[in-house]
Structures are given as C-alpha cells and as structure tokens.
Write a protein that holds these residues in place. Sequence first.
Motif, PDB file in Angstrom:
ATOM      1  N   ALA A  69       0.836  -1.214   0.000  1.00 21.65           N
ATOM      2  CA  ALA A  69       0.000   0.000   0.000  1.00 21.65           C
ATOM      3  C   ALA A  69       0.865   1.256   0.000  1.00 21.65           C
ATOM      4  O   ALA A  69       0.535   2.252  -0.658  1.00 21.65           O
ATOM      5  N   LEU A  70       1.991   1.232   0.717  1.00 24.33           N
ATOM      6  CA  LEU A  70       2.910   2.374   0.742  1.00 24.33           C
ATOM      7  C   LEU A  70       3.524   2.606  -0.638  1.00 24.33           C
ATOM      8  O   LEU A  70       3.671   3.753  -1.075  1.00 24.33           O
ATOM      9  N   VAL A  71       3.868   1.531  -1.323  1.00 23.87           N
ATOM     10  CA  VAL A  71       4.417   1.655  -2.680  1.00 23.87           C
ATOM     11  C   VAL A  71       3.395   2.320  -3.592  1.00 23.87           C
ATOM     12  O   VAL A  71       3.720   3.248  -4.345  1.00 23.87           O
ATOM     13  N   ARG A  72       2.153   1.863  -3.523  1.00 25.40           N
ATOM     14  CA  ARG A  72       1.101   2.458  -4.367  1.00 25.40           C
ATOM     15  C   ARG A  72       0.891   3.927  -4.032  1.00 25.40           C
ATOM     16  O   ARG A  72       0.761   4.777  -4.921  1.00 25.40           O
ATOM     17  N   ALA A  75       3.777   6.034  -5.301  1.00 22.10           N
ATOM     18  CA  ALA A  75       3.732   6.148  -6.764  1.00 22.10           C
ATOM     19  C   ALA A  75       2.739   7.213  -7.219  1.00 22.10           C
ATOM     20  O   ALA A  75       2.900   7.799  -8.291  1.00 22.10           O
ATOM     21  N   GLU A  76       1.750   7.486  -6.418  1.00 23.91           N
ATOM     22  CA  GLU A  76       0.723   8.477  -6.765  1.00 23.91           C
ATOM     23  C   GLU A  76       1.078   9.888  -6.321  1.00 23.91           C
ATOM     24  O   GLU A  76       0.366  10.834  -6.640  1.00 23.91           O
ATOM     25  N   ASP A  77       2.186  10.057  -5.590  1.00 20.04           N
ATOM     26  CA  ASP A  77       2.573  11.362  -5.050  1.00 20.04           C
ATOM     27  C   ASP A  77       3.788  11.888  -5.803  1.00 20.04           C
ATOM     28  O   ASP A  77       4.901  11.392  -5.637  1.00 20.04           O
ATOM     29  N   ASP A  78       3.583  12.896  -6.637  1.00 23.80           N
ATOM     30  CA  ASP A  78       4.649  13.456  -7.469  1.00 23.80           C
ATOM     31  C   ASP A  78       5.768  14.112  -6.666  1.00 23.80           C
ATOM     32  O   ASP A  78       6.840  14.367  -7.210  1.00 23.80           O
ATOM     33  N   GLU A  79       5.535  14.407  -5.394  1.00 18.98           N
ATOM     34  CA  GLU A  79       6.561  15.054  -4.583  1.00 18.98           C
ATOM     35  C   GLU A  79       7.482  14.069  -3.876  1.00 18.98           C
ATOM     36  O   GLU A  79       8.440  14.477  -3.223  1.00 18.98           O
ATOM     37  N   LEU A  80       7.186  12.786  -4.015  1.00 18.50           N
ATOM     38  CA  LEU A  80       8.001  11.772  -3.348  1.00 18.50           C
ATOM     39  C   LEU A  80       8.856  11.015  -4.353  1.00 18.50           C
ATOM     40  O   LEU A  80       8.418  10.705  -5.461  1.00 18.50           O
ATOM     41  N   PHE A  81      10.074  10.714  -3.956  1.00 10.04           N
ATOM     42  CA  PHE A  81      10.903   9.751  -4.670  1.00 10.04           C
ATOM     43  C   PHE A  81      10.797   8.465  -3.874  1.00 10.04           C
ATOM     44  O   PHE A  81      10.892   8.477  -2.638  1.00 10.04           O
ATOM     45  N   PHE A  82      10.601   7.355  -4.563  1.00  4.22           N
ATOM     46  CA  PHE A  82      10.518   6.083  -3.845  1.00  4.22           C
ATOM     47  C   PHE A  82      11.230   4.998  -4.633  1.00  4.22           C
ATOM     48  O   PHE A  82      11.387   5.082  -5.848  1.00  4.22           O
ATOM     49  N   VAL A  83      11.679   4.010  -3.902  1.00  4.85           N
ATOM     50  CA  VAL A  83      12.291   2.813  -4.473  1.00  4.85           C
ATOM     51  C   VAL A  83      11.582   1.628  -3.844  1.00  4.85           C
ATOM     52  O   VAL A  83      11.527   1.530  -2.619  1.00  4.85           O
TER      53      VAL A  83
END
Length: 135
Positions: A69-72, A75-83
């Motif tokens: 759920a955190l990955v999803r 992915a929907e938040d343009d202000e976050l970088f995620f791996v």
Amino acid sequence: MITKCAIVVSEELPTGLAANAAGVLSVTLGHRVDGLVGADVEDADGVAHPGIIATPLPILAAPRAKVAALVRAAAEDDELFFVSFSALAQSCRTYAEYTGRMAATTTAGLDSVGVAVHGPRKRVDRLVGSLPLLR
C-alpha cells in the motif's frame, strides 16, 4: 523545504532478508537523491572518512500488505521519490537474472517486501509516521 527519508520493510521477513532489503534500498536512495550523503569529514587525527547520510534514516516495519500500500501511495505522489524492493529482486542471484525476470513480470505481479521514500517531511510522515522501528 525540510525533507525526510525512511525505509519500510516487511515484518514477515527473517532478520537477514530484512537487513538485505534495507541495505539495497539505502544504497539506491543514496545514489539517486542528490545531497543525501554528506561531505567527507576528518577526525581529530586528520584521517579522512567518507561522508555518511546527513539525515536520520529510520528503518521501519510493517505487514507486507502495508508495504504494498505504501508503494502504491508513493507512486501516486509526485513530490516523493521512492524505491520499491520486491521478493522477485530478493530471490535473484545476479543483476542479469533480475532484469530478465523483471521484463517478464507486470507491476501488479510484483510482491513488495520493502520501500524507501524521500520527500517533504510532512508527506513522508503521513505515509510512515505511525509505523514502528524494525526490531
């Protein structure tokens, strides 16, 4: 802007695999986020030491479904970088095996066992602020 980063790993992972996931995610985070690693420093004897991360990096735990759920959400938040780190990636012995298997797997078919996020403090806190430290 004050930024924050955090790593969340599945609480179902055995200790060694949780440490592996956190390690892989932290290397990628440090490589991809400019300024995350501080400048080299010298100790009192004048010996140089490579810079380390310049901000706290909590390693948190959550059920595997929450990691997904955190990955999803990231992915929907343009202000976050995620791996995201998947069980598929963790099961591969070589990068060539990883790239080949990824090419044959849909995004929905990936089972996330960890995620690293970086971005504005409030946005990161909204995602992970209630999660406990990995113990």
